[in-house]
Design a protein around this motif. Structure first.
Motif, short mmCIF file in Angstrom:
data_model
loop_
_atom_site.label_atom_id
_atom_site.label_comp_id
_atom_site.label_asym_id
_atom_site.label_seq_id
_atom_site.Cartn_x
_atom_site.Cartn_y
_atom_site.Cartn_z
N GLU A 17 -94.11 46.44 -41.88
CA GLU A 17 -95.16 47.41 -42.15
C GLU A 17 -95.86 47.02 -43.45
O GLU A 17 -95.20 46.63 -44.41
CB GLU A 17 -94.58 48.81 -42.33
CG GLU A 17 -93.91 49.35 -41.11
CD GLU A 17 -93.21 50.67 -41.40
OE1 GLU A 17 -93.27 51.53 -40.51
OE2 GLU A 17 -92.60 50.83 -42.47
N THR A 19 -98.47 48.35 -46.50
CA THR A 19 -98.91 49.60 -47.11
C THR A 19 -100.37 49.94 -46.77
O THR A 19 -101.24 49.08 -46.83
CB THR A 19 -98.75 49.56 -48.65
OG1 THR A 19 -99.19 50.83 -49.17
CG2 THR A 19 -99.55 48.47 -49.29
N CYS A 33 -96.16 39.89 -46.24
CA CYS A 33 -95.45 39.90 -44.96
C CYS A 33 -94.40 38.79 -44.92
O CYS A 33 -93.28 39.01 -44.46
CB CYS A 33 -96.44 39.73 -43.81
SG CYS A 33 -97.49 41.17 -43.53
N LEU A 64 -97.23 45.87 -38.54
CA LEU A 64 -97.70 47.23 -38.25
C LEU A 64 -98.49 47.75 -39.44
O LEU A 64 -98.19 47.45 -40.59
CB LEU A 64 -96.51 48.15 -37.99
CG LEU A 64 -95.52 47.67 -36.92
CD1 LEU A 64 -94.29 48.55 -36.89
CD2 LEU A 64 -96.19 47.62 -35.56
N LEU A 65 -99.50 48.55 -39.14
CA LEU A 65 -100.33 49.16 -40.17
C LEU A 65 -100.19 50.68 -40.07
O LEU A 65 -100.99 51.35 -39.41
CB LEU A 65 -101.79 48.73 -39.99
CG LEU A 65 -102.03 47.22 -39.98
CD1 LEU A 65 -103.46 46.90 -39.58
CD2 LEU A 65 -101.69 46.63 -41.32
N PRO A 66 -99.17 51.25 -40.70
CA PRO A 66 -98.95 52.69 -40.60
C PRO A 66 -100.01 53.46 -41.38
O PRO A 66 -100.64 52.94 -42.30
CB PRO A 66 -97.57 52.88 -41.23
CG PRO A 66 -97.47 51.77 -42.22
CD PRO A 66 -98.20 50.61 -41.59
N GLU A 70 -97.17 58.22 -42.37
CA GLU A 70 -96.06 57.42 -41.85
C GLU A 70 -95.42 56.60 -42.98
O GLU A 70 -94.21 56.50 -43.07
CB GLU A 70 -96.54 56.46 -40.76
CG GLU A 70 -97.01 57.14 -39.50
CD GLU A 70 -97.66 56.15 -38.56
OE1 GLU A 70 -97.07 55.91 -37.49
OE2 GLU A 70 -98.73 55.63 -38.91
N TRP A 71 -96.27 56.02 -43.82
CA TRP A 71 -95.78 55.19 -44.93
C TRP A 71 -94.96 56.05 -45.90
O TRP A 71 -93.88 55.65 -46.33
CB TRP A 71 -96.94 54.53 -45.65
CG TRP A 71 -96.54 53.65 -46.78
CD1 TRP A 71 -96.54 53.97 -48.12
CD2 TRP A 71 -96.06 52.32 -46.71
NE1 TRP A 71 -96.10 52.91 -48.86
CE2 TRP A 71 -95.80 51.87 -48.02
CE3 TRP A 71 -95.84 51.42 -45.66
CZ2 TRP A 71 -95.33 50.60 -48.31
CZ3 TRP A 71 -95.36 50.16 -45.95
CH2 TRP A 71 -95.11 49.75 -47.26
N ARG A 76 -87.03 52.00 -45.00
CA ARG A 76 -86.66 50.82 -44.23
C ARG A 76 -85.61 50.02 -44.99
O ARG A 76 -85.49 50.14 -46.21
CB ARG A 76 -87.90 49.95 -43.98
CG ARG A 76 -89.05 50.67 -43.28
CD ARG A 76 -88.65 51.13 -41.91
NE ARG A 76 -89.80 51.68 -41.19
CZ ARG A 76 -89.69 52.31 -40.04
NH1 ARG A 76 -88.52 52.51 -39.51
NH2 ARG A 76 -90.77 52.75 -39.44
N ALA A 95 -94.92 46.03 -48.68
CA ALA A 95 -94.50 45.80 -47.31
C ALA A 95 -93.05 46.22 -47.13
O ALA A 95 -92.29 46.29 -48.10
CB ALA A 95 -94.66 44.32 -46.94
N ARG A 96 -92.71 46.49 -45.89
CA ARG A 96 -91.33 46.85 -45.52
C ARG A 96 -90.97 46.14 -44.23
O ARG A 96 -91.85 45.88 -43.41
CB ARG A 96 -91.22 48.36 -45.28
CG ARG A 96 -91.55 49.21 -46.45
CD ARG A 96 -91.58 50.66 -46.05
NE ARG A 96 -91.90 51.53 -47.18
CZ ARG A 96 -92.36 52.76 -47.08
NH1 ARG A 96 -92.54 53.29 -45.89
NH2 ARG A 96 -92.61 53.46 -48.15
#
Length: 99
Positions: A17, A19, A33, A64-66, A70-71, A76, A95-96
């Motif tokens: 994911e 940010t 990433c 993924l682009l939350p 969601e973020w 995670r 990122a996660r």
């Protein structure tokens, strides 16, 4: 990939994911990433069997682009904290990764 083809990231064992809270250039985002993928590989939380399966799968990931909500609510196993020496002020979670 041609129009109408399924993405090669479908079915990837690891997800990353990015940010939604900060804008980054495409190069910066790619680096974050990659860092998340590296930390996922090194994570003691990743089961060895999954690590081996991921290697056999060519280390594919899906990005993924939350949304902001969601973020904010997502915890995670892997989190990338950027030190703030380039584009972003630091420390910034960028990122996660999870599996």
């Amino acid at each position: 990939m041609q129009l109408g083809e399924e993405s090669t990231s479908v079915g990837a064992l690891v997800a990353i994911e990015v940010t939604p809270m900060h804008q980054m250039t495409s190069g910066k985002m790619a680096a974050q990433c990659a860092h998340a993928a590296q930390l996922a590989w090194e994570s003691p939380q990743m089961p060895p069997a999954l690590r081996q399966a991921w290697a056999r799968d060519g280390y594919r990931v899906r990005v993924l682009l939350p949304g902001p909500q969601e973020w904010a609510g997502g915890l995670r196993p892997v989190s990338v904290l950027d030190a703030g020496l380039t584009e972003l002020g630091g420390p910034t979670e960028t990122a996660r990764a999870f599996w």
